[in-house]
Design a protein around this motif. Structure first.
Motif, mmCIF file in Angstrom:
data_model
loop_
_atom_site.group_PDB
_atom_site.id
_atom_site.type_symbol
_atom_site.label_atom_id
_atom_site.label_comp_id
_atom_site.label_asym_id
_atom_site.label_seq_id
_atom_site.Cartn_x
_atom_site.Cartn_y
_atom_site.Cartn_z
ATOM 1 N N LYS A 1 1.141 -1.417 -0.322
ATOM 2 C CA LYS A 1 0.199 0.132 0.050
ATOM 3 C C LYS A 1 0.665 1.139 0.137
ATOM 4 O O LYS A 1 0.799 2.329 -1.002
ATOM 5 C CB LYS A 1 -1.054 -0.111 1.182
ATOM 6 N N GLN A 2 1.571 0.930 0.968
ATOM 7 C CA GLN A 2 2.647 2.522 0.526
ATOM 8 C C GLN A 2 3.585 2.703 -0.634
ATOM 9 O O GLN A 2 3.667 3.914 -1.338
ATOM 10 C CB GLN A 2 4.011 1.850 2.080
ATOM 11 N N GLN A 3 3.739 0.968 -1.084
ATOM 12 C CA GLN A 3 4.122 1.615 -2.258
ATOM 13 C C GLN A 3 3.491 2.012 -3.438
ATOM 14 O O GLN A 3 3.633 2.670 -4.761
ATOM 15 C CB GLN A 3 4.886 1.039 -3.401
ATOM 16 N N LEU A 4 2.323 1.756 -3.426
ATOM 17 C CA LEU A 4 1.345 2.062 -4.510
ATOM 18 C C LEU A 4 0.661 3.635 -4.286
ATOM 19 O O LEU A 4 0.647 4.725 -4.929
ATOM 20 C CB LEU A 4 0.147 1.341 -4.533
ATOM 21 N N SER A 5 1.313 4.090 -2.697
ATOM 22 C CA SER A 5 0.730 5.228 -2.562
ATOM 23 C C SER A 5 2.055 6.399 -2.674
ATOM 24 O O SER A 5 1.840 7.549 -4.058
ATOM 25 C CB SER A 5 0.375 5.686 -1.386
ATOM 26 N N ALA A 6 3.282 6.065 -3.366
ATOM 27 C CA ALA A 6 4.271 6.292 -3.152
ATOM 28 C C ALA A 6 4.136 6.405 -4.784
ATOM 29 O O ALA A 6 4.862 7.631 -5.759
ATOM 30 C CB ALA A 6 5.399 5.982 -2.903
ATOM 31 N N THR A 7 3.996 6.116 -6.106
ATOM 32 C CA THR A 7 3.822 5.663 -7.382
ATOM 33 C C THR A 7 2.963 6.219 -7.698
ATOM 34 O O THR A 7 2.294 6.453 -8.845
ATOM 35 C CB THR A 7 3.678 3.850 -7.869
ATOM 36 N N ARG A 8 1.886 7.209 -7.359
ATOM 37 C CA ARG A 8 0.837 8.125 -7.541
ATOM 38 C C ARG A 8 1.555 9.397 -8.115
ATOM 39 O O ARG A 8 1.130 10.184 -8.848
ATOM 40 C CB ARG A 8 -0.419 8.503 -6.385
ATOM 41 N N GLU A 9 2.354 9.188 -7.767
ATOM 42 C CA GLU A 9 3.810 10.817 -8.269
ATOM 43 C C GLU A 9 3.779 10.382 -9.660
ATOM 44 O O GLU A 9 3.982 12.111 -9.833
ATOM 45 C CB GLU A 9 4.571 11.447 -6.989
ATOM 46 N N GLU A 10 4.377 8.997 -10.405
ATOM 47 C CA GLU A 10 4.259 9.169 -11.274
ATOM 48 C C GLU A 10 3.424 9.333 -11.746
ATOM 49 O O GLU A 10 3.421 10.102 -13.178
ATOM 50 C CB GLU A 10 5.714 8.205 -11.183
ATOM 51 N N SER A 11 2.571 8.370 -12.201
ATOM 52 C CA SER A 11 1.537 8.314 -12.234
ATOM 53 C C SER A 11 0.223 7.265 -11.346
ATOM 54 O O SER A 11 0.310 6.078 -11.160
ATOM 55 C CB SER A 11 1.477 7.738 -13.961
ATOM 56 N N HIS A 12 -1.036 8.225 -11.116
ATOM 57 C CA HIS A 12 -1.766 7.247 -10.748
ATOM 58 C C HIS A 12 -2.667 6.252 -10.913
ATOM 59 O O HIS A 12 -3.168 6.512 -12.256
ATOM 60 C CB HIS A 12 -2.802 8.519 -9.298
ATOM 61 N N LEU A 13 -3.349 5.536 -9.834
ATOM 62 C CA LEU A 13 -4.368 4.416 -10.927
ATOM 63 C C LEU A 13 -5.533 5.361 -11.537
ATOM 64 O O LEU A 13 -5.887 6.262 -10.447
ATOM 65 C CB LEU A 13 -4.690 3.475 -9.863
ATOM 66 N N VAL A 14 -5.782 4.865 -12.019
ATOM 67 C CA VAL A 14 -7.133 4.621 -12.297
ATOM 68 C C VAL A 14 -8.073 3.845 -12.736
ATOM 69 O O VAL A 14 -7.516 2.252 -13.056
ATOM 70 C CB VAL A 14 -7.884 6.002 -13.821
ATOM 71 N N ILE A 15 -9.641 3.855 -13.121
ATOM 72 C CA ILE A 15 -10.512 2.757 -13.273
ATOM 73 C C ILE A 15 -11.063 3.273 -14.638
ATOM 74 O O ILE A 15 -12.042 4.117 -14.502
ATOM 75 C CB ILE A 15 -12.272 2.167 -12.449
ATOM 76 N N PHE A 16 -11.265 2.574 -16.424
ATOM 77 C CA PHE A 16 -11.383 3.072 -16.669
ATOM 78 C C PHE A 16 -12.826 1.844 -17.252
ATOM 79 O O PHE A 16 -12.488 0.926 -17.520
ATOM 80 C CB PHE A 16 -9.715 3.527 -17.805
ATOM 81 N N LYS A 17 -13.894 2.342 -18.463
ATOM 82 C CA LYS A 17 -14.415 1.851 -18.432
ATOM 83 C C LYS A 17 -14.041 1.703 -20.482
ATOM 84 O O LYS A 17 -13.422 2.639 -20.738
ATOM 85 C CB LYS A 17 -15.404 1.668 -18.757
ATOM 86 N N SER A 18 -14.228 -0.163 -20.867
ATOM 87 C CA SER A 18 -13.840 -0.307 -22.384
ATOM 88 C C SER A 18 -15.105 -0.483 -22.501
ATOM 89 O O SER A 18 -15.600 -1.568 -22.379
ATOM 90 C CB SER A 18 -12.959 -1.303 -22.330
#
Length: 121
Positions: free
Chosen positions: A14-31
């Motif tokens: 969870k800390q790694q995921l939070s840290a990577t937000r600086e570079e590119s955050h996670l999104v949910i997209f619909k295809s």
């Protein structure tokens, strides 16, 4: 579900995921498929942009931007990472794919989105 993480591992992810937000955050997209069906997927924003630009014939839209880092998202990330390092012929690949689907649906539910329909076993 085959994934087992202890509290320390879960916290680190969870800390790694939070840290990577600086570079590119996670999104949910619909295809959306031409036949009318759709699927929600999780990825980082940069990958979403690359996918959208490389597949102009497929309708894609972000439905949740900057999704919260939760236990389910951490499990999803571990399953995704595991799949990325596996040989597609590995006998455990099907289980890992099911883990990805199940955790994707848990993240969708946390974000108040309809779950993807899982294929019948």
């Amino acid at each position: 579900m085959a994934l087992q993480l202890n509290k320390q591992q879960l916290s680190q992810i969870k800390q790694q995921l939070s840290a990577t937000r600086e570079e590119s955050h996670l999104v949910i997209f619909k295809s959306v498929a031409k036949q009318g069906g759709y699927m929600h997927m999780i990825t980082d924003y940069n990958t979403f942009e690359q996918l959208k630009n490389s597949r102009p014939n497929i309708e894609m839209e972000i439905v949740r931007d900057i999704i919260p880092v939760t236990d389910n998202l951490a499990y999803w990330a571990v399953a995704q990472d595991t799949a990325g390092h596996m040989d597609p012929k590995d006998q455990n690949m099907q289980q890992v794919a099911m883990d990805i689907e199940q955790y994707t649906n848990k993240v969708l539910k946390e974000n108040k989105l309809p779950e993807n329909k899982l294929p019948e076993a």
